[in-house]
Design a protein around this motif. Structure first.
Motif, PDB file in Angstrom:
ATOM      1  N   VAL A   1       0.839  -1.208   0.000  1.00 48.25           N
ATOM      2  CA  VAL A   1       0.000   0.000   0.000  1.00 48.25           C
ATOM      3  C   VAL A   1       0.872   1.256   0.000  1.00 48.25           C
ATOM      4  N   THR A   2       1.922   1.268   0.801  1.00 49.42           N
ATOM      5  CA  THR A   2       2.834   2.416   0.834  1.00 49.42           C
ATOM      6  C   THR A   2       3.451   2.638  -0.542  1.00 49.42           C
ATOM      7  N   TRP A   3       3.823   1.560  -1.214  1.00 52.90           N
ATOM      8  CA  TRP A   3       4.384   1.662  -2.555  1.00 52.90           C
ATOM      9  C   TRP A   3       3.328   2.110  -3.566  1.00 52.90           C
ATOM     10  N   ALA A   4       2.110   1.568  -3.466  1.00 55.68           N
ATOM     11  CA  ALA A   4       1.067   1.794  -4.473  1.00 55.68           C
ATOM     12  C   ALA A   4       0.417   3.175  -4.396  1.00 55.68           C
ATOM     13  N   LYS A   5       0.308   3.768  -3.213  1.00 55.65           N
ATOM     14  CA  LYS A   5      -0.392   5.057  -3.072  1.00 55.65           C
ATOM     15  C   LYS A   5       0.072   6.111  -4.081  1.00 55.65           C
ATOM     16  N   PRO A   6       1.361   6.380  -4.188  1.00 55.64           N
ATOM     17  CA  PRO A   6       1.784   7.410  -5.150  1.00 55.64           C
ATOM     18  C   PRO A   6       1.788   6.926  -6.604  1.00 55.64           C
ATOM     19  N   ARG A   7       1.443   5.665  -6.823  1.00 59.96           N
ATOM     20  CA  ARG A   7       1.494   5.094  -8.169  1.00 59.96           C
ATOM     21  C   ARG A   7       0.126   4.657  -8.692  1.00 59.96           C
ATOM     22  N   LYS A   8      -0.934   5.143  -8.075  1.00 58.66           N
ATOM     23  CA  LYS A   8      -2.281   4.722  -8.481  1.00 58.66           C
ATOM     24  C   LYS A   8      -2.552   4.964  -9.963  1.00 58.66           C
ATOM     25  N   SER A   9      -2.136   6.118 -10.474  1.00 56.63           N
ATOM     26  CA  SER A   9      -2.414   6.397 -11.887  1.00 56.63           C
ATOM     27  C   SER A   9      -1.621   5.453 -12.789  1.00 56.63           C
ATOM     28  N   GLU A  10      -0.393   5.130 -12.416  1.00 63.22           N
ATOM     29  CA  GLU A  10       0.399   4.176 -13.196  1.00 63.22           C
ATOM     30  C   GLU A  10      -0.215   2.773 -13.144  1.00 63.22           C
ATOM     31  N   LEU A  11      -0.720   2.397 -11.979  1.00 66.45           N
ATOM     32  CA  LEU A  11      -1.357   1.085 -11.831  1.00 66.45           C
ATOM     33  C   LEU A  11      -2.626   1.004 -12.668  1.00 66.45           C
ATOM     34  N   LEU A  12      -3.408   2.077 -12.668  1.00 65.79           N
ATOM     35  CA  LEU A  12      -4.626   2.084 -13.475  1.00 65.79           C
ATOM     36  C   LEU A  12      -4.290   2.015 -14.964  1.00 65.79           C
ATOM     37  N   LYS A  13      -3.269   2.731 -15.374  1.00 64.37           N
ATOM     38  CA  LYS A  13      -2.844   2.681 -16.773  1.00 64.37           C
ATOM     39  C   LYS A  13      -2.405   1.263 -17.148  1.00 64.37           C
ATOM     40  N   ALA A  14      -1.664   0.610 -16.277  1.00 58.31           N
ATOM     41  CA  ALA A  14      -1.222  -0.768 -16.535  1.00 58.31           C
ATOM     42  C   ALA A  14      -2.423  -1.706 -16.637  1.00 58.31           C
TER      43      ALA A  14
END
Length: 83
Positions: A56-69
């Motif tokens: 979760v700590t890793w994913a929070k600032p990367r939500k837009s990248e995760l959604l794009k993936a």
């Protein structure tokens, strides 16, 4: 299933043409879970709390990248890696 990152030994993966809601899969040893991208909550499976907190700590600032993936995988495109 492409692995887009490894966070302290936890694999972050996507499946091709997966079901909604937008989510990613995590794998750590014998544990597996699906985590919703919008809320970062576990929607299926189990992963120990310590590893879940790290993801979760890793994913929070990367939500837009995760959604794009996730969207790319829905179109059978490789999502690349997420740093």
């Amino acid at each position: 299933m492409p692995t887009v990152a490894i966070v302290d030994g936890v694999k972050i993966q996507f499946y091709w043409d997966d079901h909604s809601p937008a989510h990613f899969h995590v794998e750590h040893g014998e544990y597996r879970a699906q985590i919703a991208i919008d809320s970062l909550s576990i929607i299926n499976g189990y992963i120990p709390k310590a590893q879940y907190r790290k993801v979760v700590t890793w994913a929070k600032p990367r939500k837009s990248e995760l959604l794009k993936a996730w969207i790319q995988c829905q179109s059978d495109l490789h999502p690349g890696s997420i740093g």
